[in-house]
Design a protein around this motif. Sequence first.
Motif, PDB file in Angstrom:
ATOM      1  N   ARG A 125      29.890 -11.174 172.799  1.00 60.26           N
ATOM      2  CA  ARG A 125      31.198 -10.433 173.152  1.00 60.26           C
ATOM      3  C   ARG A 125      31.261  -9.532 171.599  1.00 60.26           C
ATOM      4  O   ARG A 125      31.516  -9.754 170.790  1.00 60.26           O
ATOM      5  CB  ARG A 125      32.522 -11.778 172.519  1.00 60.26           C
ATOM      6  CG  ARG A 125      34.017 -10.981 172.351  1.00 60.26           C
ATOM      7  CD  ARG A 125      33.952 -11.041 174.247  1.00 60.26           C
ATOM      8  NE  ARG A 125      34.397 -11.838 174.541  1.00 60.26           N
ATOM      9  CZ  ARG A 125      34.864 -12.236 176.067  1.00 60.26           C
ATOM     10  NH1 ARG A 125      34.819 -11.182 176.552  1.00 60.26           N
ATOM     11  NH2 ARG A 125      34.235 -13.329 176.203  1.00 60.26           N
ATOM     12  N   PRO A 126      30.870  -8.008 172.923  1.00 62.38           N
ATOM     13  CA  PRO A 126      30.816  -6.991 171.908  1.00 62.38           C
ATOM     14  C   PRO A 126      31.830  -6.680 170.961  1.00 62.38           C
ATOM     15  O   PRO A 126      32.186  -5.827 171.635  1.00 62.38           O
ATOM     16  CB  PRO A 126      29.598  -6.218 172.263  1.00 62.38           C
ATOM     17  CG  PRO A 126      30.082  -6.374 174.000  1.00 62.38           C
ATOM     18  CD  PRO A 126      30.639  -8.789 173.884  1.00 62.38           C
ATOM     19  N   VAL A 127      31.937  -6.784 169.813  1.00 57.12           N
ATOM     20  CA  VAL A 127      32.836  -6.159 169.234  1.00 57.12           C
ATOM     21  C   VAL A 127      32.791  -5.566 168.349  1.00 57.12           C
ATOM     22  O   VAL A 127      31.624  -5.605 167.395  1.00 57.12           O
ATOM     23  CB  VAL A 127      34.207  -7.357 169.204  1.00 57.12           C
ATOM     24  CG1 VAL A 127      34.949  -7.992 170.015  1.00 57.12           C
ATOM     25  CG2 VAL A 127      33.524  -8.227 167.901  1.00 57.12           C
ATOM     26  N   PRO A 128      33.835  -5.187 167.359  1.00 57.98           N
ATOM     27  CA  PRO A 128      33.536  -3.907 166.465  1.00 57.98           C
ATOM     28  C   PRO A 128      33.502  -5.314 164.805  1.00 57.98           C
ATOM     29  O   PRO A 128      34.373  -6.010 165.234  1.00 57.98           O
ATOM     30  CB  PRO A 128      34.603  -3.140 165.770  1.00 57.98           C
ATOM     31  CG  PRO A 128      35.471  -3.040 167.074  1.00 57.98           C
ATOM     32  CD  PRO A 128      35.051  -4.172 167.753  1.00 57.98           C
ATOM     33  N   VAL A 129      32.701  -5.100 163.581  1.00 61.98           N
ATOM     34  CA  VAL A 129      31.796  -5.535 163.050  1.00 61.98           C
ATOM     35  C   VAL A 129      32.769  -4.781 161.348  1.00 61.98           C
ATOM     36  O   VAL A 129      32.473  -3.909 161.129  1.00 61.98           O
ATOM     37  CB  VAL A 129      30.493  -6.135 163.170  1.00 61.98           C
ATOM     38  CG1 VAL A 129      30.488  -6.846 161.885  1.00 61.98           C
ATOM     39  CG2 VAL A 129      30.171  -6.673 163.930  1.00 61.98           C
ATOM     40  N   VAL A 130      33.043  -5.571 160.955  1.00 60.88           N
ATOM     41  CA  VAL A 130      33.790  -5.681 159.223  1.00 60.88           C
ATOM     42  C   VAL A 130      33.107  -6.182 158.293  1.00 60.88           C
ATOM     43  O   VAL A 130      33.435  -7.654 158.141  1.00 60.88           O
ATOM     44  CB  VAL A 130      34.910  -5.498 158.999  1.00 60.88           C
ATOM     45  CG1 VAL A 130      35.615  -5.136 157.963  1.00 60.88           C
ATOM     46  CG2 VAL A 130      35.582  -4.586 160.318  1.00 60.88           C
ATOM     47  N   PRO A 131      32.277  -5.084 157.638  1.00 58.33           N
ATOM     48  CA  PRO A 131      31.863  -5.877 156.239  1.00 58.33           C
ATOM     49  C   PRO A 131      32.504  -6.575 155.483  1.00 58.33           C
ATOM     50  O   PRO A 131      32.893  -5.065 154.529  1.00 58.33           O
ATOM     51  CB  PRO A 131      29.856  -5.195 155.962  1.00 58.33           C
ATOM     52  CG  PRO A 131      31.066  -4.191 156.709  1.00 58.33           C
ATOM     53  CD  PRO A 131      31.311  -3.995 157.806  1.00 58.33           C
ATOM     54  N   LEU A 132      32.541  -6.731 154.719  1.00 52.75           N
ATOM     55  CA  LEU A 132      33.635  -7.447 153.185  1.00 52.75           C
ATOM     56  C   LEU A 132      32.969  -8.057 152.444  1.00 52.75           C
ATOM     57  O   LEU A 132      31.367  -8.743 153.057  1.00 52.75           O
ATOM     58  CB  LEU A 132      34.829  -9.322 153.973  1.00 52.75           C
ATOM     59  CG  LEU A 132      35.863  -7.818 154.615  1.00 52.75           C
ATOM     60  CD1 LEU A 132      36.255  -8.818 154.579  1.00 52.75           C
ATOM     61  CD2 LEU A 132      36.036  -6.585 154.136  1.00 52.75           C
ATOM     62  N   ALA A 133      33.052  -7.870 151.387  1.00 55.64           N
ATOM     63  CA  ALA A 133      32.241  -8.265 150.163  1.00 55.64           C
ATOM     64  C   ALA A 133      32.972  -9.082 149.041  1.00 55.64           C
ATOM     65  O   ALA A 133      33.829  -8.695 148.707  1.00 55.64           O
ATOM     66  CB  ALA A 133      30.569  -7.548 149.540  1.00 55.64           C
ATOM     67  N   LEU A 134      32.527 -10.236 148.262  1.00 57.18           N
ATOM     68  CA  LEU A 134      33.253 -10.801 147.132  1.00 57.18           C
ATOM     69  C   LEU A 134      32.796 -11.156 145.673  1.00 57.18           C
ATOM     70  O   LEU A 134      30.968 -10.587 145.985  1.00 57.18           O
ATOM     71  CB  LEU A 134      33.670 -12.191 146.952  1.00 57.18           C
ATOM     72  CG  LEU A 134      34.926 -12.589 148.461  1.00 57.18           C
ATOM     73  CD1 LEU A 134      34.693 -14.177 148.392  1.00 57.18           C
ATOM     74  CD2 LEU A 134      36.304 -12.591 147.512  1.00 57.18           C
ATOM     75  N   SER A 192      27.096  -2.623 168.720  1.00 53.80           N
ATOM     76  CA  SER A 192      25.650  -2.399 168.917  1.00 53.80           C
ATOM     77  C   SER A 192      24.444  -2.136 168.136  1.00 53.80           C
ATOM     78  O   SER A 192      23.158  -1.621 168.247  1.00 53.80           O
ATOM     79  CB  SER A 192      25.462  -0.717 170.397  1.00 53.80           C
ATOM     80  OG  SER A 192      26.003  -0.273 169.807  1.00 53.80           O
ATOM     81  N   ASP A 193      25.525  -1.549 167.037  1.00 51.52           N
ATOM     82  CA  ASP A 193      24.845  -1.583 165.545  1.00 51.52           C
ATOM     83  C   ASP A 193      24.408  -2.702 164.515  1.00 51.52           C
ATOM     84  O   ASP A 193      24.035  -2.338 163.313  1.00 51.52           O
ATOM     85  CB  ASP A 193      25.715   0.485 164.762  1.00 51.52           C
ATOM     86  CG  ASP A 193      25.614   0.852 165.725  1.00 51.52           C
ATOM     87  OD1 ASP A 193      24.757   1.405 166.461  1.00 51.52           O
ATOM     88  OD2 ASP A 193      26.369   2.019 165.855  1.00 51.52           O
ATOM     89  N   ALA A 194      25.219  -3.461 165.129  1.00 54.37           N
ATOM     90  CA  ALA A 194      24.715  -4.296 164.039  1.00 54.37           C
ATOM     91  C   ALA A 194      23.999  -5.287 164.355  1.00 54.37           C
ATOM     92  O   ALA A 194      24.469  -5.730 165.841  1.00 54.37           O
ATOM     93  CB  ALA A 194      27.082  -4.907 164.415  1.00 54.37           C
ATOM     94  N   ASN A 195      23.838  -6.363 163.600  1.00 55.14           N
ATOM     95  CA  ASN A 195      23.147  -7.460 163.310  1.00 55.14           C
ATOM     96  C   ASN A 195      22.722  -8.654 162.143  1.00 55.14           C
ATOM     97  O   ASN A 195      23.136  -7.579 161.047  1.00 55.14           O
ATOM     98  CB  ASN A 195      21.469  -7.301 164.448  1.00 55.14           C
ATOM     99  CG  ASN A 195      20.867  -6.191 162.896  1.00 55.14           C
ATOM    100  OD1 ASN A 195      20.460  -6.738 161.941  1.00 55.14           O
ATOM    101  ND2 ASN A 195      20.151  -4.993 163.981  1.00 55.14           N
TER     102      ASN A 195
END
Length: 624
Positions: free
Chosen positions: A557-566, A605-608
Motif C-alpha cells: 500500500r504505497p502511501v506517504p510516510v512521515v518520520p517522527l522522533a522522540l 517510492s522514496d522510502a525504505n
Amino acid sequence: MSQFSLLTKRRFAPFFWTQALGAFNDNAFRNAMVMLVAFQMALPDAQVSLYTNLAPALFILPYFLFSATAGQIAEKFEKTRLIRYVKLFEIAAMVVAAIGFFTHHISLLLVVLFLMGMHSTMFGPIKYSILPQALERDELVGGNALVEMGTQLAMLVGMIVGNSLMLIAGYGTLAASLTTIAIAVTGYLVSRSIPAAPATAPQLKFNWNPLSETWRVLKLTHEDRAIFNAVLGISWFWFFGTVMIAQLPNYTRHVLGGDGSVNTLALTLFSIGTGVGSLLCERLSGKRVEIGLVPIGAFGLTVFAVDLFFAHPAVTAGATLGWTAFLAVPGAWRVALDLTMIGAFAGFYVVPLFAFVQSRAPRERLSRIIAGNNIVNALLICIASGFGIGLTAFGLSVPTIFLITGLINIAVAVYIFTLVPEFMMRFITWILVHSLYRVRVDGLKNVPDEGAALVVCNHVSFMDPLILMASVRRPMRFVMYYKIFNIPVLNFVFRTAKAIPIAGRNEDPAQLARAFELIDEALAAGEVVCIFPEGGLTKDGGIATFRPGVDQILARRPVPVVPLALRGMWGSIFSRRDSAMHRSRLPRRFWSKVELVGGSPLKASDANAAVLEARVSELRGDRA
C-alpha cells in the motif's frame, strides 16, 4: 503563539466582535424589557409573572422552528454575506423594540423577543461552522475558547447594562433604545470586515419543510456516534447551566441574604470563571482538540455544585446585603469560589466538545450538525426549566436543587463516557502523559489532516504510543507489541484507539499476518497508521536497525510516510535505562522534559527501512 494573537487577525477578530456584540444586545434587550415590565409599568404580580415566564419560551421557540432551515442556509450560501443579512435583521428588530419601549406595548416587545430568538437561531450554525474555515487546526481550541469567553462576558455586561439603562429616571426607554440600536449598527459595520467564507455545500438541495428537515438534521447529527454524544454533552451543559442560573435570584435573596447586586456578583463570578476556564483549555490541551478535558470538567462541575449545598454563609435571617457587605460575611468567599469554579470547569467541559464537533464533522455537513445541536440544546433548556420549576414545587430548597443537579451531572457524564469510550481513553491518556512528562512538540503539522499515511518513530519506552496519541492532532492506529498492548489499564486505551497488536514471527505467525492485514485495511480506509520499526524498545538509548516490515507495508500500500522522533525519553520513566534492580523503585527522571519532532513526508517510492532509519536518527539528533 498565544490564542490572544487571534484578536489581531482579520480572519478572526471582526467575527469575534460581531458575535460578542450580538450576545450583548440579546441580553441587554431582554433585561431592559424585564425591568420595564416588572418595575415601571405597575402591572399586577400575576401579569408580570406571565410575561417573565413567557419571555424565555418565545426566545427559545425559533430554535425548534428554524434551526434546520438555518443549517441549510449556512451550508448552501457564503457565510460572511449571511452574517451581514443577520445583522441588518438585528438593526430592524431593535428599531421595532424602541417603538415598543416608548409605547410600553408589551405584545410588540414579545414579538421582538421572538425575532431576536430568530436572530440567534440563524447566527448559531454560521457562528460555529465558520471557525474551521477561518482557523488552522491547531487554532481551533483557542478560537473556541475566545468565542466562549467573549460570549459569556458580553452576556453578563449586556444583562447589567440592560438593567441599568432602563432604571435611569425619565430617560430609561430612550437610553435603552439608543444603546441597543447603536450596538446593532456597530455589529453590522464590524461584520463588513469579516473575510469571505465560501459555501461548504453549494449544491445542497433545499428543503423548505421545517418539520421534515428538522427530522433529517437530527438523523444527520446522530449518524456519527461520537459527534452525537458530544452534542448530548453540549446540551447537558446547557441543562446544567439553565438549572443553576435560574436558581440564582432566589439563592442570592433567600440563602445569601443579598440584594440585586449580589445576584449580579454571582453571575459575574460564573461568567469570569467560564471565561478563564475556556482560555485555559488551549494551554492544557497543547493547542489540540483534547476531549480528555471533558471528564475533568464534568467532575469539577459536580464537586463545586455539591459544595454549594454545604456552604452556609453566616447571614442573619431577613438581611438584605449589598455585594460588598456580603463578601465580608463569614463563609461568603467559599460560595464565591464555588460559583467561580463551576464556571471554570464549565469552560473545561464545553470548549473541547465544540472543538471536537467542528474538527470531526465533515465540512459540508457541519452547519447542519450545529443546527441539530441547537435543536437538542433548546429541548434540554426547556426540560431544565421544567425540572427547576418541578423541584421548587415539591418544596425543595435551592441548595438541595444544586445538590441534585450536581449528582445527576455525574450520572449523565458516566452514561455519555460509557457510550463513547474515546472520552475516557483521552482522559486517561491526558492524565498519564501530563503527570509523567513535560512534552514539547515541533513539526507535527507534517502529519496530514486527511488521507492515508504511515508514521514511523523510534521506540524508547512503554509510554511512547501514549505520548504520540496525546501530541498528534489526528487519531492514529498504533501497531504495537502484543505484550505492551495487553498491559492493564493501558489495554483499555489501546483497544479504544483501535491499536493493532503484533507478535514476532517465531511467537505467533498467525497474529503477525493478521496485523499486516489490519494495517493494510486501515491505510486503504484513509487512516493514519503508526509503527515502531525497531521491533522493540531500545536497550541502550540508540536507534536499532529498522526491520523490513515497513518495506512490506509500503510495497502493498504505497502511501506517504512521515518520520517522527522522540528526544529525551532515554532514562525517563518506563524506559530501559535503569537496571532490573533499579526499576523496582521510582525512576530517576519522573517528570521528564521530552520532545516529539516531525520531519517532512516522504513518497512511498522514496522510502525504505534504511532511509527512514536515517531520517529518524537525524531528527532525534544527539538527545537520546
